[in-house]
Design a protein around this motif. Structure first.
Motif, PDB file in Angstrom:
ATOM      1  N   LYS A 186      68.539 -25.091  36.191  1.00 35.18           N
ATOM      2  CA  LYS A 186      69.932 -24.811  36.560  1.00 35.18           C
ATOM      3  C   LYS A 186      70.213 -23.313  36.444  1.00 35.18           C
ATOM      4  O   LYS A 186      70.899 -22.734  37.288  1.00 35.18           O
ATOM      5  N   HIS A 187      69.690 -22.670  35.399  1.00 33.87           N
ATOM      6  CA  HIS A 187      69.872 -21.220  35.263  1.00 33.87           C
ATOM      7  C   HIS A 187      69.198 -20.480  36.421  1.00 33.87           C
ATOM      8  O   HIS A 187      69.789 -19.583  37.022  1.00 33.87           O
ATOM      9  N   LEU A 188      67.951 -20.868  36.730  1.00 36.74           N
ATOM     10  CA  LEU A 188      67.229 -20.169  37.789  1.00 36.74           C
ATOM     11  C   LEU A 188      67.902 -20.373  39.141  1.00 36.74           C
ATOM     12  O   LEU A 188      67.905 -19.476  39.983  1.00 36.74           O
ATOM     13  N   ALA A 189      68.469 -21.560  39.353  1.00 36.40           N
ATOM     14  CA  ALA A 189      69.160 -21.814  40.620  1.00 36.40           C
ATOM     15  C   ALA A 189      70.299 -20.824  40.822  1.00 36.40           C
ATOM     16  O   ALA A 189      70.612 -20.443  41.947  1.00 36.40           O
ATOM     17  N   SER A 201      77.425 -15.679  43.320  1.00 38.37           N
ATOM     18  CA  SER A 201      78.753 -15.391  42.777  1.00 38.37           C
ATOM     19  C   SER A 201      78.795 -15.562  41.267  1.00 38.37           C
ATOM     20  O   SER A 201      79.843 -15.512  40.663  1.00 38.37           O
ATOM     21  N   ARG A 202      77.653 -15.804  40.649  1.00 37.04           N
ATOM     22  CA  ARG A 202      77.620 -16.019  39.195  1.00 37.04           C
ATOM     23  C   ARG A 202      76.764 -14.944  38.535  1.00 37.04           C
ATOM     24  O   ARG A 202      75.687 -15.237  38.021  1.00 37.04           O
ATOM     25  N   PRO A 203      77.188 -13.696  38.570  1.00 34.67           N
ATOM     26  CA  PRO A 203      76.317 -12.640  38.032  1.00 34.67           C
ATOM     27  C   PRO A 203      76.056 -12.772  36.547  1.00 34.67           C
ATOM     28  O   PRO A 203      74.998 -12.436  36.070  1.00 34.67           O
ATOM     29  N   ALA A 204      77.045 -13.290  35.791  1.00 35.30           N
ATOM     30  CA  ALA A 204      76.859 -13.366  34.334  1.00 35.30           C
ATOM     31  C   ALA A 204      75.730 -14.315  33.982  1.00 35.30           C
ATOM     32  O   ALA A 204      74.893 -14.037  33.141  1.00 35.30           O
ATOM     33  N   ALA A 205      75.697 -15.463  34.656  1.00 36.77           N
ATOM     34  CA  ALA A 205      74.664 -16.443  34.332  1.00 36.77           C
ATOM     35  C   ALA A 205      73.311 -16.021  34.873  1.00 36.77           C
ATOM     36  O   ALA A 205      72.281 -16.414  34.358  1.00 36.77           O
ATOM     37  N   ALA A 206      73.319 -15.216  35.943  1.00 36.30           N
ATOM     38  CA  ALA A 206      72.053 -14.853  36.571  1.00 36.30           C
ATOM     39  C   ALA A 206      71.285 -13.808  35.767  1.00 36.30           C
ATOM     40  O   ALA A 206      70.094 -13.686  35.896  1.00 36.30           O
ATOM     41  N   ARG A 207      71.996 -13.034  34.964  1.00 35.56           N
ATOM     42  CA  ARG A 207      71.308 -11.997  34.199  1.00 35.56           C
ATOM     43  C   ARG A 207      70.465 -12.621  33.085  1.00 35.56           C
ATOM     44  O   ARG A 207      70.928 -13.474  32.354  1.00 35.56           O
ATOM     45  N   ARG A 208      69.239 -12.156  32.988  1.00 31.04           N
ATOM     46  CA  ARG A 208      68.363 -12.657  31.928  1.00 31.04           C
ATOM     47  C   ARG A 208      67.595 -11.491  31.356  1.00 31.04           C
ATOM     48  O   ARG A 208      66.968 -10.745  32.089  1.00 31.04           O
ATOM     49  N   ILE A 211      73.826 -20.903  30.871  1.00 33.91           N
ATOM     50  CA  ILE A 211      74.525 -21.396  32.063  1.00 33.91           C
ATOM     51  C   ILE A 211      76.022 -21.201  31.875  1.00 33.91           C
ATOM     52  O   ILE A 211      76.522 -21.120  30.748  1.00 33.91           O
ATOM     53  N   ASP A 212      76.724 -21.161  32.988  1.00 32.91           N
ATOM     54  CA  ASP A 212      78.171 -20.996  32.929  1.00 32.91           C
ATOM     55  C   ASP A 212      78.871 -22.347  33.086  1.00 32.91           C
ATOM     56  O   ASP A 212      78.224 -23.397  33.152  1.00 32.91           O
ATOM     57  N   GLY A 213      80.185 -22.307  33.161  1.00 37.31           N
ATOM     58  CA  GLY A 213      80.974 -23.540  33.174  1.00 37.31           C
ATOM     59  C   GLY A 213      80.700 -24.424  34.368  1.00 37.31           C
ATOM     60  O   GLY A 213      80.583 -25.650  34.232  1.00 37.31           O
ATOM     61  N   SER A 214      80.586 -23.841  35.557  1.00 35.87           N
ATOM     62  CA  SER A 214      80.364 -24.666  36.745  1.00 35.87           C
ATOM     63  C   SER A 214      78.981 -25.304  36.725  1.00 35.87           C
ATOM     64  O   SER A 214      78.813 -26.453  37.155  1.00 35.87           O
ATOM     65  N   GLN A 215      77.976 -24.571  36.218  1.00 37.48           N
ATOM     66  CA  GLN A 215      76.640 -25.158  36.117  1.00 37.48           C
ATOM     67  C   GLN A 215      76.623 -26.272  35.064  1.00 37.48           C
ATOM     68  O   GLN A 215      75.997 -27.315  35.268  1.00 37.48           O
ATOM     69  N   PHE A 216      77.305 -26.043  33.951  1.00 37.44           N
ATOM     70  CA  PHE A 216      77.388 -27.086  32.925  1.00 37.44           C
ATOM     71  C   PHE A 216      78.072 -28.323  33.488  1.00 37.44           C
ATOM     72  O   PHE A 216      77.679 -29.454  33.176  1.00 37.44           O
ATOM     73  N   GLN A 217      79.074 -28.101  34.300  1.00 40.63           N
ATOM     74  CA  GLN A 217      79.799 -29.236  34.889  1.00 40.63           C
ATOM     75  C   GLN A 217      78.865 -30.100  35.733  1.00 40.63           C
ATOM     76  O   GLN A 217      78.913 -31.334  35.672  1.00 40.63           O
ATOM     77  N   GLU A 218      77.983 -29.437  36.512  1.00 36.02           N
ATOM     78  CA  GLU A 218      77.030 -30.191  37.330  1.00 36.02           C
ATOM     79  C   GLU A 218      76.060 -30.979  36.451  1.00 36.02           C
ATOM     80  O   GLU A 218      75.757 -32.140  36.733  1.00 36.02           O
ATOM     81  N   LEU A 219      75.539 -30.330  35.396  1.00 40.61           N
ATOM     82  CA  LEU A 219      74.610 -31.034  34.497  1.00 40.61           C
ATOM     83  C   LEU A 219      75.318 -32.159  33.748  1.00 40.61           C
ATOM     84  O   LEU A 219      74.768 -33.252  33.579  1.00 40.61           O
TER      85      LEU A 219
END
Length: 1251
Positions: free
Chosen positions: A825-828, A835-842, A854-862
């Motif tokens: 989910k993070h890599l996706a 549009s999710r720069p915060a979650a994309a940074r590693r 992961i951010d809120g929208s990714q957590f929502q999907e999981l």
């Protein structure tokens, strides 16, 4: 979609007509959706094998006229809904018009024009790029997205017809290579195969040919081995797969660099039938080859290349080869590998002219440089265009800073001059000397190497045989310079390699290192860059500078240059400047040893640019936090040992020696394990030929000690054998006195081994292992990089799983599966979630636990796919609340530990534990201001005296439940615990702060005490929060098999708890209490407002009976007449019927809508409850409607967790529901299947999707 009309001669061969009118026919592909028996299977097989467009569009509309036998396709569709919409448009807009025409040709012409007009209108805003993919690729991309459920962001690179070997049976189908996935689809006579593999999961990729499998491509993941064969062009397919897998590994290694690297160059002239991405990847591969071959800076882009011949004055021959042109260089590489290489920087070019053509010398081109060298190229195909391109680049180059004034000195590139060694340019930094600032003028190391400053012993002339040998070397090089040129533009031939192998004179070493490595190019094009870096980094402190200070005095302490502050200061400045330039690498151990040697033979600036060339080009990824590049080359060394020394390889693997020795050999280029005078000769060869020399020498060292190593019984003995051998590798030609080697302590008191001359060792390494080629090493690097990075990822996974507390409830296997889903989910977010720069940074330097978040929208999907509490349309609301509970630091990101702790709360524990989780999801901080009760109201309720108090946060994450809610303020103060942030905020609010360290120590000690939360610690719930809890419970049961029984049970429990709350209010009533200001009923609707879909949450009364399931509203306050009327119509319940006396039939009727509202006035009395508390169809109310009703939320009403628990225990259906065990393994498996399906997926049911 609408199609440009194309002629169809046989309309009914493989199609079935579903609708028809005088001008159009709607057809369905035979066998689609409705079986079709053997004919349908046969048609489906043909569609797959022949790559028919009917796979993606099984419906079409044809235009026909009554007397014509020719049909025209005008539209196609992937599903019945899409094609029906087109059909209805044609009937509504064209039929009446077409009936007016008399001539059939006019009808057809009109229809064609109309369809073309529609297509042009649709596409006018969809083609911003001039080089759109050809139509065939667009169609293939549509098939790929439809078949595998890929989102719009997933781009197809290329696709190939091939066979997938399932067991011993080949399945013919199509292989789709996308940016992030490898996909394969086959459908043969009813047997369907659908495969999806993420590139980041590939651990092995190789091309092989065996007896069982013909020439095939093997793709391995952790879970499976896949074989693909029967390609028309297997070489192209494999090369492309390598590039895509390399990109994926780059993504895992360095996400920031990966994101920057995604901007690919586009060729100026796109070719037909090649996707834009394929062209981009081909351009990338050519750029990488070009830069690696000629050691050019990383930002150099190849503009083009052409075949030609080069006149070589030293051999009096026209050598055939390739000319490469980029914005700053003209390069030449002969077809024969060692015949001749040439690099001409455009900053050195003075004249480019076309010479007269002749039969002997067709289309010649002459290029002259500032060093008075002239290069003659011939047999150029498009000479005029080439000259124009070079002229354009020259014009740009002349405007760049440092361009015209570059060059060591006129004598450096002048073959007519033969400068003495002492005349060797003292400072390559001379072009930019005027811009270096005071530091350059003060420090002697700014202008020359440390070896000159600390030269020991007699002059070369007084050293006898060694001195004479050194003079001969210098003379040989000067003769070579005279014949082949000197400086960047010299001819590089096999003769130069011979001279390098015989040894570079100390006086020329620094100059030649700069030229061989390409560092000279970067230095002269960035004047003043190093001085600026030194100035900026001076006085700055960081983790890198601390590590540098620790290692400064360990860098060649035996050399006099580093036994004083002058050498140490120079080393500090170079290392700190590089750490400042490249914070991703910063500083890595072994960099100090290599840099100290560079400083001996060059000025600070030269050493800096040599270090840049080493770290960023010649030894890629060597000096990062995980030394990935060194581990990759270590794997290559093991593979080469197996190939060249198979007998020794088994023994070395058994002893585990290779892993121990090779890292130090590779990272320091033998400088840390061999006497300095000998190791520096290897560095000479390394700068000329790259890592292959180091690998050759390592193999030669093992080969020379084979007998002794085979007799070793343990690792220590083998290490001693190798250590003693390396200590005795000497350089008998060195003119400098030997520097004591600290490693020599390994030599035991036995007879020391005989000395080995470094030049003999190099000669043996070339004789026995010289067959190694640079492109073979790059191929092996790719294979090893897959293994190394995936091994590091596995290590990270194990570390993260070990960091999860044992009482979390999940097994190790379940945690690993959850980690892979979380990581995916993070890599996706990196390639689909721009549009999710915060979650994309590693940041790979972070602890493993913090690298993937992961951010809120990714957590929502999981959450939606993994939760056992399916709440229909209410699920996103519940997911948002859970996320806010888990996000303790409020950075809108959660790590894996927080994620898995939250999921565990829903799966493990008894009824009480699960209810506690559910209870907390309806208290702050889970309930946000966007939901019915604002944070302010919740604060008013829980903290009467400190209204500025922040919402309770989760307590210690290591507890069984991480979101341990904080108690009311008095309880927190009494126990002295709580979150540090809350304590600090409270201290700031009250204007006080603890005065002694003892207070902080006590507070810290209490925080560290694991305090098991009891149900008495949970704060009470107010009326609004209780209504939200009821709403969640109603939605939670909507998909359960015992739905009606559970609805009846929760209705009973809710009614009972409302009565309990009213009774409790009487006993806890406070006479001085006033109604709260700003209650939702006064000025705003109390219906829940979420960011998901307000249209679903707020339904108008007329639609609530069918649409409100999972999204019903909770309206605090008395029910207005219109609300009750809605209840009468939709729920079959009278206005005054008491909820606790509902019959089963009535409950069933009402709950089938799952739409309700629990209402209570602020002055509700216990005896009024039956009349005022009803279950009615929910509807939104405007502020004015709320004001008219006069309903206020009851501020004094409250209920405790114990009361809720006790009430639920009275209903066995609810107890059974929460005690029921759920298997997360099945949900994880399903989640992996649908991970990519963020867009509309295929009508087909896939037999299986892996990855």
């Amino acid at each position: 979609m609408w199609l440009g009309p194309e002629e169809v001669l046989v309309a009914n061969a493989l199609w079935v007509t579903e609708r028809a009118n005088p001008f159009f026919v709607l057809q369905r592909r035979r066998g689609h959706r409705r079986g079709g028996g053997f004919t349908g299977l046969l048609v489906g097989t043909l569609d797959v094998v022949l790559d028919s467009s009917a796979r993606v569009a099984p419906y079409r509309i044809l235009h026909q006229t009554q007397d014509s036998q020719v049909y025209w396709t005008v539209a196609c569709g992937s599903d019945h809904k899409e094609i029906t919409a087109h059909w209805e448009w044609l009937e509504n807009n064209l039929l009446q018009t077409l009936s007016i025409f008399d001539n059939e040709e006019d009808i057809t012409t009109f229809v064609k024009g109309k369809i073309h007009g529609i297509i042009a209108e649709e596409n006018k805003n969809l083609q911003p790029q001039g080089d759109e993919d050809p139509g065939k690729f667009k169609e293939a991309e549509l098939k790929m997205r439809k078949q595998f459920g890929m989102p719009e962001g997933e781009k197809l690179v290329n696709y190939y017809s091939c066979s997938y070997w399932k067991g011993r049976v080949p399945r013919q189908g199509w292989l789709y290579l996308t940016v992030n996935h490898l996909c394969f689809y086959s459908f043969l006579l009813g047997k369907e195969v659908s495969l999806v593999v993420q590139w980041v999961d590939v651990i092995r990729l190789e091309k092989s040919a065996t007896l069982l499998f013909p020439e095939s491509i093997r793709v391995d993941t952790r879970a499976q081995e896949l074989f693909f064969s029967m390609f028309l062009n297997i070489g192209e397919a494999f090369k492309l797969m390598e590039q895509l897998a390399n990109l994926a590994m780059r993504q895992l290694l360095d996400s920031e660099g990966f994101l920057e690297d995604r901007v690919l160059p586009r060729p100026s002239q796109p070719h037909r039938n090649i996707s834009a991405l394929k062209r981009d990847l081909d351009a990338r591969a050519k750029n990488e080859f070009y830069r690696a071959t000629f050691r050019l800076p990383g930002d150099e882009r190849l503009d083009g290349h052409t075949s030609c011949t080069l006149w070589t004055p030293f051999s009096k021959l026209h050598i055939p080869g390739q000319m490469f042109i980029s914005s700053n260089y003209i390069c030449f590489a002969s077809k024969e590998e060692d015949a001749c290489h040439l690099i001409i920087p455009l900053r050195e070019v003075t004249i480019v002219e076309k010479a007269d053509s002749s039969s002997v010398l067709p289309s010649p081109l002459s290029i002259s440089t500032k060093s008075k060298m002239t290069f003659l190229f011939a047999n150029l195909k498009d000479r005029d265009f080439l000259v124009q391109r070079v002229s354009d680049f020259l014009h740009k180059t002349s405007q760049q800073p440092g361009g015209p004034s570059s060059g060591r000195r006129s004598s450096v590139g002048d073959p007519a001059l033969e400068p003495l060694p002492s005349e060797q340019p003292a400072s390559p930094a001379s072009p930019c000397g005027g811009q270096q600032g005071p530091l350059a003028q003060e420090a002697p190391t700014a202008s020359q190497g440390l070896l000159k400053l600390f030269r020991r012993g007699a002059p070369v002339e007084d050293l006898g045989a060694k001195g004479a040998k050194e003079k001969m070397k210098e003379e040989s090089w000067n003769i070579h310079f005279f014949e082949f040129g000197r400086g960047m533009c010299m001819y590089r031939t096999a003769r130069m390699r011979e001279l390098v192998l015989k040894g570079i004179p100390e006086s020329l070493r620094g100059e030649l290192w700069l030229l061989f490595s390409g560092a000279w190019n970067e230095m002269v094009t960035h004047p003043g860059y190093y001085a600026d870096l030194v100035e900026q980094s001076t006085g700055k402190s960081s983790l890198a500078t601390e590590e540098i200070e620790r290692d400064l005095h360990r860098s060649m302490p035996e050399h006099p240059a580093f036994q004083n502050e002058l050498g140490i200061a120079a080393l500090r400045r170079v290392l700190t400047a590089y750490a400042f330039r490249n914070p991703t690498i910063g500083y890595c151990q072994a960099m100090n040893i290599v840099t100290s040697v560079l400083l001996l033979y060059g000025s600070e600036e030269e050493a800096f640019w040599l270090l840049v060339a080493l770290c960023e080009r010649m030894l890629p990824d060597y000096y990062n936090t995980r030394v990935v590049g060194a581990l990759v080359d270590q794997g290559i060394f093991e593979e080469l040992t197996r190939d060249f020394l198979p007998q020794l390889s088994e023994k070395m693997q058994e002893l585990g020696v290779i892993a121990s020795i090779s890292l130090s050999w590779l990272l320091t280029l033998f400088l840390s394990v061999m006497p300095f005078e000998s190791a520096v000769v290897i560095v000479d060869c390394f700068f000329y030929e790259g890592i292959k020399v180091v690998l050759q020498v390592a193999l030669a060292v093992l080969d020379a000690n084979m007998e002794q190593l085979l007799g070793c019984s343990d690792e220590g003995e083998a290490m001693t054998v190798l250590g003693r051998y390396l200590d005795n590798v000497v350089n008998k030609q060195s003119v400098s006195p030997p520097i004591p080697h600290l490693h020599a302590l390994l030599t035991s008191g036995d007879d020391p081994p005989e000395e080995v001359d470094i030049f003999d060792l190099l000669k043996v390494s070339y004789e026995k292992f010289g067959s190694l080629r640079a492109d073979d090493i790059e191929q092996m690097r790719f294979k090893q990089r897959l293994k190394v990075i995936q091994s590091l990822e596995d290590t990270a996974k194990r570390s993260v799983v070990r960091a999860i507390p044992g009482d979390i409830g999940f097994s190790v296997e379940e945690l690993e599966d959850l980690y892979m889903v979380f990581k995916a989910k993070h890599l996706a977010s990196q390639y689909w979630g721009s549009s999710r720069p915060a979650a994309a940074r590693r940041d790979p330097s972070l602890p493993y636990l913090e690298q993937y978040r992961i951010d809120g929208s990714q957590f929502q999907e999981l959450f939606a796919s993994l939760t056992p509490w399916a709440c229909g349309a209410h699920t996103p609301v519940l997911a948002g609340r859970m996320f806010r509970l888990l996000d303790r630091n409020k950075d809108s990101l959660i790590n894996f530990k927080e994620f898995v702790t939250g999921i565990s709360g829903m799966y493990h524990g008894d009824l009480t534990d699960k209810l506690k989780v559910l209870y907390k999801l309806h208290l702050p901080p889970a309930l946000s201001p966007e939901e019915p009760e604002s944070a302010l109201e919740a604060t008013h309720y829980f903290t009467e005296d400190s209204s500025a108090e922040a919402s309770p946060l989760a307590s210690d994450l290591d507890l069984c439940l991480p979101w341990e809610a904080q108690e009311a303020p008095r309880q927190e103060e009494r126990e002295g615990g709580g979150n540090e942030d809350i304590q600090e905020k409270r201290g700031e609010d009250k204007g006080t702060s603890p005065s002694s360290c003892r207070h902080y120590l006590q507070m810290w000690a209490k925080e560290k005490e694991v305090q098991k939360e009891t149900i008495k610690d949970l704060p009470k719930m107010n009326q609004e929060q209780f209504i939200e809890l009821c709403k969640t419970l109603y939605n939670m049961f909507s998909e359960d098999s015992m739905e009606q029984v559970l609805y009846h049970a929760i209705a009973t429990v809710a009614s009972l708890l409302l009565r309990i709350g009213e009774v409790g209010k009487r006993f806890s009533a406070q006479p001085g209490r006033k109604p709260r200001d700003g209650a939702p009923g006064d000025d705003q609707p109390a219906a829940p407002i979420t960011t998901q879909d307000p249209a679903q949450e707020l339904q108008p009364p007329a639609e609530s009976d069918t649409q409100a399931k999972g999204g019903g509203d909770v309206l605090p306050g008395k029910a207005p007449p219109e609300s009750q009327a809605a209840g009468d119509e939709g729920g079959g319940e009278g206005q005054g019927s008491p909820s606790q006396h509902l019959s089963d039939d009535e409950t069933k009727d009402d709950m089938s809508m799952s739409s309700y509202s629990v209402v209570s006035s602020g002055s509700l009395q216990c005896e009024d409850l039956a009349e005022d508390t009803v279950l009615v169809g929910g509807e939104p109310r405007s502020p004015s409607a709320s004001a008219r009703s006069g309903g206020l939320v009851d501020a004094d009403w409250s209920i405790s967790f114990e009361q809720i628990l006790a009430s639920i225990l009275t209903e066995s259906a609810l107890v059974d529901y929460f005690e029921k065990r759920a298997d997360i393994g099945l949900k994880v498996k399903d989640q992996k299947k649908v991970e990519r399906q963020l867009s509309t997926s295929s009508d087909h049911e896939h037999s299986g999707v892996s990855g």
